[in-house]
Write a protein that holds these residues in place. Structure first.
Motif, PDB file in Angstrom:
ATOM      1  N   LYS A 139       1.300  -0.866   0.381  1.00  0.00           N
ATOM      2  CA  LYS A 139      -0.209   0.073  -0.279  1.00  0.00           C
ATOM      3  C   LYS A 139       0.790   1.231   0.046  1.00  0.00           C
ATOM      4  O   LYS A 139       1.789   2.148   0.830  1.00  0.00           O
ATOM      5  CB  LYS A 139      -1.249  -0.372   0.828  1.00  0.00           C
ATOM      6  CG  LYS A 139      -1.866   0.786   0.615  1.00  0.00           C
ATOM      7  CD  LYS A 139      -2.872   1.023   2.550  1.00  0.00           C
ATOM      8  CE  LYS A 139      -3.934   2.232   2.329  1.00  0.00           C
ATOM      9  NZ  LYS A 139      -4.814   2.059   3.544  1.00  0.00           N
ATOM     10  N   LEU A 140       0.479   1.857  -0.807  1.00  0.00           N
ATOM     11  CA  LEU A 140       1.135   3.066  -0.896  1.00  0.00           C
ATOM     12  C   LEU A 140       0.930   4.708  -0.963  1.00  0.00           C
ATOM     13  O   LEU A 140      -0.863   4.302  -2.023  1.00  0.00           O
ATOM     14  CB  LEU A 140       2.469   2.914  -1.928  1.00  0.00           C
ATOM     15  CG  LEU A 140       3.151   4.350  -3.359  1.00  0.00           C
ATOM     16  CD1 LEU A 140       4.264   4.832  -1.428  1.00  0.00           C
ATOM     17  CD2 LEU A 140       3.291   4.662  -4.363  1.00  0.00           C
ATOM     18  N   VAL A 141       0.597   5.196  -0.331  1.00  0.00           N
ATOM     19  CA  VAL A 141      -0.043   6.876   0.244  1.00  0.00           C
ATOM     20  C   VAL A 141       0.632   7.638  -0.441  1.00  0.00           C
ATOM     21  O   VAL A 141       1.821   7.851   0.387  1.00  0.00           O
ATOM     22  CB  VAL A 141      -0.905   6.300   1.431  1.00  0.00           C
ATOM     23  CG1 VAL A 141      -1.376   8.194   1.995  1.00  0.00           C
ATOM     24  CG2 VAL A 141      -1.294   5.600   2.018  1.00  0.00           C
ATOM     25  N   VAL A 142      -0.525   8.385  -1.013  1.00  0.00           N
ATOM     26  CA  VAL A 142       0.303  10.181  -1.913  1.00  0.00           C
ATOM     27  C   VAL A 142      -0.349  10.781  -0.696  1.00  0.00           C
ATOM     28  O   VAL A 142      -1.385  11.273  -0.569  1.00  0.00           O
ATOM     29  CB  VAL A 142       0.482  10.117  -2.914  1.00  0.00           C
ATOM     30  CG1 VAL A 142       0.544  11.508  -3.457  1.00  0.00           C
ATOM     31  CG2 VAL A 142       0.961   9.042  -4.050  1.00  0.00           C
ATOM     32  N   VAL A 143       0.558  11.923  -0.449  1.00  0.00           N
ATOM     33  CA  VAL A 143      -0.254  13.105   0.125  1.00  0.00           C
ATOM     34  C   VAL A 143       0.229  14.303  -0.197  1.00  0.00           C
ATOM     35  O   VAL A 143       1.698  14.566  -0.297  1.00  0.00           O
ATOM     36  CB  VAL A 143      -0.194  13.070   2.415  1.00  0.00           C
ATOM     37  CG1 VAL A 143      -0.347  14.644   2.428  1.00  0.00           C
ATOM     38  CG2 VAL A 143      -0.381  12.101   2.742  1.00  0.00           C
ATOM     39  N   SER A 174       0.933  22.305  -8.797  1.00  0.00           N
ATOM     40  CA  SER A 174       2.717  21.824  -9.337  1.00  0.00           C
ATOM     41  C   SER A 174       2.683  20.810  -8.669  1.00  0.00           C
ATOM     42  O   SER A 174       3.438  19.868  -8.410  1.00  0.00           O
ATOM     43  CB  SER A 174       3.310  22.738  -9.380  1.00  0.00           C
ATOM     44  OG  SER A 174       3.099  23.076  -8.682  1.00  0.00           O
ATOM     45  N   THR A 175       2.252  20.960  -7.313  1.00  0.00           N
ATOM     46  CA  THR A 175       2.706  19.687  -5.856  1.00  0.00           C
ATOM     47  C   THR A 175       1.804  18.760  -6.088  1.00  0.00           C
ATOM     48  O   THR A 175       3.227  16.708  -5.849  1.00  0.00           O
ATOM     49  CB  THR A 175       1.950  20.606  -4.401  1.00  0.00           C
ATOM     50  OG1 THR A 175       2.176  21.900  -4.489  1.00  0.00           O
ATOM     51  CG2 THR A 175       2.349  19.194  -3.676  1.00  0.00           C
ATOM     52  N   ALA A 229       3.439  14.795  -6.615  1.00  0.00           N
ATOM     53  CA  ALA A 229       3.118  13.342  -6.253  1.00  0.00           C
ATOM     54  C   ALA A 229       2.999  12.264  -7.030  1.00  0.00           C
ATOM     55  O   ALA A 229       3.353  11.518  -7.338  1.00  0.00           O
ATOM     56  CB  ALA A 229       1.856  14.399  -5.552  1.00  0.00           C
ATOM     57  N   ASP A 230       2.261  13.055  -7.886  1.00  0.00           N
ATOM     58  CA  ASP A 230       1.694  12.047  -9.073  1.00  0.00           C
ATOM     59  C   ASP A 230       2.808  11.434  -9.713  1.00  0.00           C
ATOM     60  O   ASP A 230       2.946   9.799 -10.363  1.00  0.00           O
ATOM     61  CB  ASP A 230       0.830  12.443  -9.891  1.00  0.00           C
ATOM     62  CG  ASP A 230      -0.986  13.038  -9.514  1.00  0.00           C
ATOM     63  OD1 ASP A 230      -0.637  11.898  -8.260  1.00  0.00           O
ATOM     64  OD2 ASP A 230      -1.643  13.764 -10.269  1.00  0.00           O
ATOM     65  N   VAL A 271      -0.112  -2.336  -6.550  1.00  0.00           N
ATOM     66  CA  VAL A 271       0.213  -1.946  -5.836  1.00  0.00           C
ATOM     67  C   VAL A 271      -0.931  -1.021  -5.001  1.00  0.00           C
ATOM     68  O   VAL A 271      -1.823  -0.462  -6.669  1.00  0.00           O
ATOM     69  CB  VAL A 271       1.331  -0.131  -5.984  1.00  0.00           C
ATOM     70  CG1 VAL A 271       1.202   0.718  -5.094  1.00  0.00           C
ATOM     71  CG2 VAL A 271       2.835  -0.972  -6.098  1.00  0.00           C
ATOM     72  N   ASP A 272      -1.771  -0.976  -4.374  1.00  0.00           N
ATOM     73  CA  ASP A 272      -3.000  -0.039  -3.285  1.00  0.00           C
ATOM     74  C   ASP A 272      -2.244   1.814  -3.563  1.00  0.00           C
ATOM     75  O   ASP A 272      -1.918   1.998  -2.891  1.00  0.00           O
ATOM     76  CB  ASP A 272      -3.264  -0.808  -2.285  1.00  0.00           C
ATOM     77  CG  ASP A 272      -4.344  -0.096  -2.036  1.00  0.00           C
ATOM     78  OD1 ASP A 272      -4.963   0.631  -3.041  1.00  0.00           O
ATOM     79  OD2 ASP A 272      -5.034  -0.926  -1.091  1.00  0.00           O
ATOM     80  N   LEU A 273      -2.694   2.111  -4.486  1.00  0.00           N
ATOM     81  CA  LEU A 273      -2.326   3.588  -4.709  1.00  0.00           C
ATOM     82  C   LEU A 273      -2.967   4.315  -3.839  1.00  0.00           C
ATOM     83  O   LEU A 273      -4.257   4.154  -4.609  1.00  0.00           O
ATOM     84  CB  LEU A 273      -1.535   4.004  -5.367  1.00  0.00           C
ATOM     85  CG  LEU A 273      -1.435   5.794  -6.114  1.00  0.00           C
ATOM     86  CD1 LEU A 273      -0.246   5.641  -5.214  1.00  0.00           C
ATOM     87  CD2 LEU A 273      -1.336   5.645  -7.041  1.00  0.00           C
ATOM     88  N   ARG A 274      -3.028   5.244  -2.634  1.00  0.00           N
ATOM     89  CA  ARG A 274      -4.499   6.324  -2.914  1.00  0.00           C
ATOM     90  C   ARG A 274      -3.516   7.305  -2.302  1.00  0.00           C
ATOM     91  O   ARG A 274      -2.144   7.751  -2.222  1.00  0.00           O
ATOM     92  CB  ARG A 274      -4.916   5.663  -0.589  1.00  0.00           C
ATOM     93  CG  ARG A 274      -5.344   4.427  -0.858  1.00  0.00           C
ATOM     94  CD  ARG A 274      -6.429   3.790  -1.520  1.00  0.00           C
ATOM     95  NE  ARG A 274      -7.117   2.525  -1.367  1.00  0.00           N
ATOM     96  CZ  ARG A 274      -7.621   1.993  -0.341  1.00  0.00           C
ATOM     97  NH1 ARG A 274      -7.504   3.027   1.170  1.00  0.00           N
ATOM     98  NH2 ARG A 274      -7.694   0.592   0.143  1.00  0.00           N
ATOM     99  N   VAL A 275      -4.406   9.068  -2.430  1.00  0.00           N
ATOM    100  CA  VAL A 275      -4.066  10.131  -2.606  1.00  0.00           C
ATOM    101  C   VAL A 275      -4.893  10.807  -1.341  1.00  0.00           C
ATOM    102  O   VAL A 275      -5.775   9.983  -1.921  1.00  0.00           O
ATOM    103  CB  VAL A 275      -4.340  10.458  -4.158  1.00  0.00           C
ATOM    104  CG1 VAL A 275      -3.687  11.745  -3.876  1.00  0.00           C
ATOM    105  CG2 VAL A 275      -3.177   9.235  -4.965  1.00  0.00           C
TER     106      VAL A 275
END
Length: 228
Positions: A2-6, A15-16, A20-21, A35-39
């Motif tokens: 699990k990968l989480v992006v803040v 642009s931030t 991140a993307d 990969v379980d990707l959450r933003v």
């Protein structure tokens, strides 16, 4: 995995969020499996974060975001630079987390700004913040100024940072196999030494001045031995 992006970007488009993307895509693209990707978009949680400070309870959306972050195998966190540091919204979100929520968690830090002169925000603001939270921050942080988009070097930094994050995530989520020395039985040899494994021998009798069998070698002696 699990990968989480803040992302703490405020504008649309941001642009931030773009940085991140790109970091998330580079990390997921290197993964050996799904990969379980959450933003987590902090812009959408600003009101609930403020209410959490005043009433002590997270709203439904903020609670879900906190659950995602605390259960992640790895984090990518990106903030715009405000007044030579991370944004207040970015800091406020991590202030509402439990103090042990990020302990031992791999974190890739990133930031965006209008000028390259703010690139040290990664080292003087973000890295100390996550070190205080006892997260494991990857060596390479990624800062993108306005002139970096489309310029040489940004993509290489993104790929390097993504590889470091994935390596940490893999190492911390996959159980390691004990080496021979870890599983070898401990036995006593005929000479009176206690042996752990095939190559490690520890004196059975205490060394002079120490009751546990070890002698502290002063740094000066170690340095002299290296010079010799």
């Amino acid at each position: 995995m699990k990968l989480v992006v803040v992302s703490a970007g405020l504008s649309v488009p941001s642009s931030t969020r773009l940085l991140a993307d790109l970091l998330a895509a580079a990390t997921a693209g290197r993964a050996p499996g799904p990969v379980d990707l959450r933003v987590v978009e902090l812009r959408d949680l600003a009101v609930e974060i403020a209410h959490n400070f005043t009433n002590g309870f997270p709203g439904r959306a903020l609670s879900a975001a906190i659950d995602d972050v605390t259960s992640a195998d790895g984090l990518i966190v990106v903030t715009p630079v405000f007044s030579a540091s991370y944004s207040g919204l970015f800091k406020s979100f991590f202030d509402v987390l439990d103090k042990d929520a990020l302990a031992g968690k791999p974190v890739l830090i990133g930031a965006t700004g209008g000028t390259g002169r703010h690139s040290l925000v990664l080292e003087h603001a973000l890295r100390p913040l996550f070190a205080y939270l006892r997260a494991v921050v990857v060596p390479t942080g990624v800062y993108a100024a306005s002139e970096d988009w489309g310029a040489e070097g940004l993509s290489e930094r993104i790929e390097r940072a993504a590889g470091e994050l994935l390596a940490l995530m893999t190492a911390l989520t996959v159980p390691s196999t004990p080496g021979p020395s870890a599983s070898a039985p401990v036995s006593a040899s005929s000479s009176g030494a206690v042996q752990a494994g095939p190559e490690v021998a520890v004196p059975a009798q205490p060394a002079p001045g120490r009751a546990d069998g070890f002698r502290v070698v002063p740094f000066e002696e170690q340095l002299a031995a290296l010079r010799a």
